[in-house]
Design an enzyme around this catalytic site. Structure first.
Site, PDB file in Angstrom:
ATOM      1  N   GLY A 219       6.025  18.737   4.346  1.00  0.00           N
ATOM      2  CA  GLY A 219       6.960  19.359   3.406  1.00  0.00           C
ATOM      3  C   GLY A 219       6.363  20.342   2.434  1.00  0.00           C
ATOM      4  O   GLY A 219       7.077  20.891   1.599  1.00  0.00           O
TER       5      GLY A 219
ATOM      6  N   GLU B 223       1.271  14.844   6.843  1.00  0.00           N
ATOM      7  CA  GLU B 223       1.706  15.353   8.150  1.00  0.00           C
ATOM      8  C   GLU B 223       2.503  16.640   7.955  1.00  0.00           C
ATOM      9  O   GLU B 223       3.688  16.700   8.231  1.00  0.00           O
ATOM     10  CB  GLU B 223       2.515  14.293   8.909  1.00  0.00           C
ATOM     11  CG  GLU B 223       3.617  13.670   8.099  1.00  0.00           C
ATOM     12  CD  GLU B 223       4.365  12.552   8.821  1.00  0.00           C
ATOM     13  OE1 GLU B 223       3.740  11.808   9.594  1.00  0.00           O
ATOM     14  OE2 GLU B 223       5.578  12.429   8.583  1.00  0.00           O
TER      15      GLU B 223
ATOM     16  N   GLY C  65       3.558  20.473   8.735  1.00  0.00           N
ATOM     17  CA  GLY C  65       3.703  21.353   9.883  1.00  0.00           C
ATOM     18  C   GLY C  65       3.822  22.794   9.401  1.00  0.00           C
ATOM     19  O   GLY C  65       2.974  23.653   9.676  1.00  0.00           O
ATOM     20  N   ARG C  66       4.869  23.019   8.621  1.00  0.00           N
ATOM     21  CA  ARG C  66       5.217  24.370   8.176  1.00  0.00           C
ATOM     22  C   ARG C  66       4.059  25.140   7.564  1.00  0.00           C
ATOM     23  O   ARG C  66       3.754  26.260   7.971  1.00  0.00           O
ATOM     24  CB  ARG C  66       6.342  24.250   7.142  1.00  0.00           C
ATOM     25  CG  ARG C  66       6.831  25.563   6.561  1.00  0.00           C
ATOM     26  CD  ARG C  66       7.820  25.290   5.428  1.00  0.00           C
ATOM     27  NE  ARG C  66       8.858  24.376   5.851  1.00  0.00           N
ATOM     28  CZ  ARG C  66       9.963  24.719   6.499  1.00  0.00           C
ATOM     29  NH1 ARG C  66      10.187  25.976   6.779  1.00  0.00           N
ATOM     30  NH2 ARG C  66      10.851  23.816   6.847  1.00  0.00           N
TER      31      ARG C  66
ATOM     32  N   ARG D 235      15.879  30.442  11.760  1.00  0.00           N
ATOM     33  CA  ARG D 235      15.856  30.020  10.356  1.00  0.00           C
ATOM     34  C   ARG D 235      16.740  30.873   9.449  1.00  0.00           C
ATOM     35  O   ARG D 235      17.476  30.329   8.630  1.00  0.00           O
ATOM     36  CB  ARG D 235      14.421  29.951   9.815  1.00  0.00           C
ATOM     37  CG  ARG D 235      13.541  28.916  10.525  1.00  0.00           C
ATOM     38  CD  ARG D 235      12.232  28.669   9.812  1.00  0.00           C
ATOM     39  NE  ARG D 235      12.435  28.022   8.543  1.00  0.00           N
ATOM     40  CZ  ARG D 235      12.398  28.614   7.375  1.00  0.00           C
ATOM     41  NH1 ARG D 235      12.089  29.882   7.285  1.00  0.00           N
ATOM     42  NH2 ARG D 235      12.647  27.957   6.275  1.00  0.00           N
TER      43      ARG D 235
ATOM     44  N   TYR E  13      19.505  28.600   7.717  1.00  0.00           N
ATOM     45  CA  TYR E  13      19.306  28.232   6.308  1.00  0.00           C
ATOM     46  C   TYR E  13      19.420  29.425   5.357  1.00  0.00           C
ATOM     47  O   TYR E  13      19.173  29.264   4.167  1.00  0.00           O
ATOM     48  CB  TYR E  13      17.903  27.656   6.086  1.00  0.00           C
ATOM     49  CG  TYR E  13      17.470  26.524   6.969  1.00  0.00           C
ATOM     50  CD1 TYR E  13      18.107  25.280   6.912  1.00  0.00           C
ATOM     51  CD2 TYR E  13      16.383  26.670   7.834  1.00  0.00           C
ATOM     52  CE1 TYR E  13      17.673  24.226   7.701  1.00  0.00           C
ATOM     53  CE2 TYR E  13      15.947  25.614   8.620  1.00  0.00           C
ATOM     54  CZ  TYR E  13      16.596  24.404   8.554  1.00  0.00           C
ATOM     55  OH  TYR E  13      16.156  23.376   9.324  1.00  0.00           O
TER      56      TYR E  13
ATOM     57  N   CYS F 106      26.507  37.114  20.326  1.00  0.00           N
ATOM     58  CA  CYS F 106      27.905  37.289  19.929  1.00  0.00           C
ATOM     59  C   CYS F 106      28.214  36.326  18.788  1.00  0.00           C
ATOM     60  O   CYS F 106      29.073  35.440  18.900  1.00  0.00           O
ATOM     61  CB  CYS F 106      28.812  37.039  21.122  1.00  0.00           C
ATOM     62  SG  CYS F 106      28.413  38.119  22.497  1.00  0.00           S
ATOM     63  N   GLU F 107      27.460  36.458  17.738  1.00  0.00           N
ATOM     64  CA  GLU F 107      27.564  35.632  16.537  1.00  0.00           C
ATOM     65  C   GLU F 107      27.184  36.532  15.388  1.00  0.00           C
ATOM     66  O   GLU F 107      26.077  37.077  15.381  1.00  0.00           O
ATOM     67  CB  GLU F 107      26.537  34.481  16.588  1.00  0.00           C
ATOM     68  CG  GLU F 107      26.938  33.256  17.360  1.00  0.00           C
ATOM     69  CD  GLU F 107      28.054  32.473  16.704  1.00  0.00           C
ATOM     70  OE1 GLU F 107      28.311  32.684  15.489  1.00  0.00           O
ATOM     71  OE2 GLU F 107      28.682  31.668  17.410  1.00  0.00           O
TER      72      GLU F 107
HETATM   73  C1  LIG Z   1       9.381  17.792  10.250  1.00  0.00           C
HETATM   74  C2  LIG Z   1       8.558  16.672   9.809  1.00  0.00           C
HETATM   75  C3  LIG Z   1       7.306  16.896   9.233  1.00  0.00           C
HETATM   76  C4  LIG Z   1       6.769  18.275   8.968  1.00  0.00           C
HETATM   77  O1  LIG Z   1       7.478  18.905   7.983  1.00  0.00           O
HETATM   78  P1  LIG Z   1       6.996  20.341   7.431  1.00  0.00           P
HETATM   79  O2  LIG Z   1       8.108  20.698   6.492  1.00  0.00           O
HETATM   80  O3  LIG Z   1       6.922  21.225   8.608  1.00  0.00           O
HETATM   81  O4  LIG Z   1       5.700  20.139   6.761  1.00  0.00           O
HETATM   82  C5  LIG Z   1       6.537  15.805   8.898  1.00  0.00           C
HETATM   83  N1  LIG Z   1       6.986  14.551   9.111  1.00  0.00           N
HETATM   84  C6  LIG Z   1       8.183  14.292   9.660  1.00  0.00           C
HETATM   85  C7  LIG Z   1       8.592  12.892   9.860  1.00  0.00           C
HETATM   86  C8  LIG Z   1       9.013  15.343  10.013  1.00  0.00           C
HETATM   87  O5  LIG Z   1      10.203  15.076  10.550  1.00  0.00           O
END
Ligand SMILES: *Cc1c(COP(=O)(O)O)cnc(C)c1O
Length: 423
Positions: free
Chosen positions: A233, A275, A277-278, A313, A317, A344-345
């Site tokens: 997150g 954990e 990702g983004r 995205r 959002y 077509c959106e």
């Molecule tokens: C999507 C997700 C993440 C990664 O979130 P980011 O916003 O990309 O950092 C981590 N843990 C869980 C359980 C997720 O569903």
């Protein structure tokens, strides 16, 4: 602050002679340098490990680069588990955080020795039953906590008490107790309550919340947790001028809380996991697309050969993704455009009312910060094909790490022969 690019217009022109647009281009140098900075900053936390959230960029080449930088994998589906297996990320280097989970997913996670993170108290019995002939419950289990009304979320992930994920507070205590009785030996605690957050204090508050729970779990059940996972997150500064999260600050503040709550209560060594990702992949991927039509009606439109099926995205959002017009980076942003795709959106737009240099047909656009939750969220609406993914290596060579879909790929699940006899 201006957004910069790790490649030149000239380089892109050359790449385009081999690979037609649209494509994703990932910057290996930037990806690695940031991963090292991230790891270094958080290394002051005991046992720190980052599990890259595979769903952000489920490409095994990207995952392998991150493995080399010392990251594990956070998986949430069987496909993501199989990707981790492909690059030999195994055992407790995998966190399996799913919800509404199928049996075959738990079986695969168990087979790989992944840390299974349960989303619900009712999954304890489900897991036990599922794994009956697959080695039984693992000796390590983790639970996902949803603090509900005790915490506020943000716009992307929403209010925790409206979120489908995780155990309530009461269920957590009940769940650990039940698993103790069932012979589970080691426990972890997880939460994921924020997404795309740039306020560093939020992550510190999450750590405090989990540390306080760790203290209560010891007092009430005699459990010494092995780890807490603060979730992902951490946000990406998508807008020019937005400030990235200061990792050193977060790490130092979390360490202070660790001393106050964990060390003071004799709960160490408790490992700290994340954990994200983004923030790991987002800034290091670009969607490259060509302008195929200009259109001047009630507004001025830039028609590209990419669509929201390549990057949803903005449509989903209302997210901002910065756009560079290649070769015109230094020109005045004198024109106002909607940058669109061909679906077509009417929400198939990468930007609305965006000030950009004057654009003409044949220009190439680089859409920034598309490396996470970009290609992976792609879809085939209107028969649009998924694009290729390319890796810009540290020596400036280019490796195709996923080819583009073809029409044959798109039609492969249809049996046209059967159509001949169908009436
Ligand atoms: C999507 C997700 C993440 C990664 O979130 P980011 O916003 O990309 O950092 C981590 N843990 C869980 C359980 C997720 O569903």
């Amino acid at each position: 602050m201006k957004k910069t690019l790790p490649f030149t217009a000239q380089q892109l022109t050359e790449i385009k002679t081999t690979y037609p647009t649209p494509f994703y281009l990932y910057d290996e140098k930037g990806l690695r340098a940031h991963a090292r900075k991230f790891k270094q900053a958080f290394s002051i936390l005991p046992g720190f490990k980052e599990y890259f959230a595979v769903k952000a960029t489920p490409n095994p080449f990207i995952m392998k680069v991150l493995k080399e930088e010392g990251f594990g994998a956070d998986c949430s589906s069987i496909a993501e588990l199989l990707l981790s297996e492909q690059i030999d990320v195994l055992g407790e280097d995998i966190m399996f955080t799913s919800n509404d989970t199928e049996q075959d997913e738990y079986i695969k996670a168990r087979e790989l020795g992944a840390i299974i993170n349960l989303d619900d108290i009712r999954h304890i019995d489900y897991l036990e039953h599922t794994l009956e002939s697959h080695g039984g419950l693992p000796e390590l289990l983790c639970f996902r906590y949803n603090p509900g009304p005790l915490r506020e979320g943000n716009a992307i992930i929403g209010d925790p008490k409206e979120a489908k994920y995780g155990f309530t507070r009461e269920q957590l205590f009940e769940g650990y107790k039940l698993c103790q009785q069932k012979g589970v030996k080691r426990f972890g605690l997880h939460t994921m309550i924020i997404s795309n957050e740039l306020n560093p204090d939020f992550f510190v508050e999450t750590a405090s919340m989990l540390f306080e729970l760790a203290v209560e779990l010891k007092e009430q059940l005699g459990i010494k947790l092995k780890f807490v996972n603060l979730g992902g997150g951490i946000g990406v500064p998508y807008l020019p001028g937005e400030k990235a999260v200061d990792y050193d600050y977060v790490a130092q503040q979390v360490m202070q809380e660790y001393q106050r709550l964990i060390i003071a209560n004799d709960l160490d060594p408790l490992k700290i996991y994340m954990e994200c990702g983004r923030v790991i992949a987002g800034p290091y991927g670009y969607l490259i697309t060509d302008v195929i039509h200009m259109k001047y009606t009630y507004k001025d439109y830039v028609g590209t050969n990419a669509t929201m099926a390549n990057l949803m995205r903005p449509a989903l959002y209302g997210s901002y993704h910065h756009i560079s017009v290649m070769g015109k980076e230094d020109q005045a942003e004198s024109h106002c455009y909607d940058v669109t795709g061909s679906l077509c959106e009417n929400n198939d737009k990468f930007a609305i009312d965006r000030q950009l240099p004057e654009i003409s047909e044949g220009d190439t656009l680089a859409i920034h910060d598309a490396g996470a939750h970009g290609h992976s969220m792609g879809f085939n609406y209107n028969g649009k094909l998924r694009s290729a993914e390319l890796l810009l290596r540290e020596d400036n060579s280019v490796l195709q790490i996923r080819r583009a879909e073809t029409l044959d790929d798109y039609f492969v699940t249809l049996d046209f022969n059967q159509l001949q006899t169908f009436k």
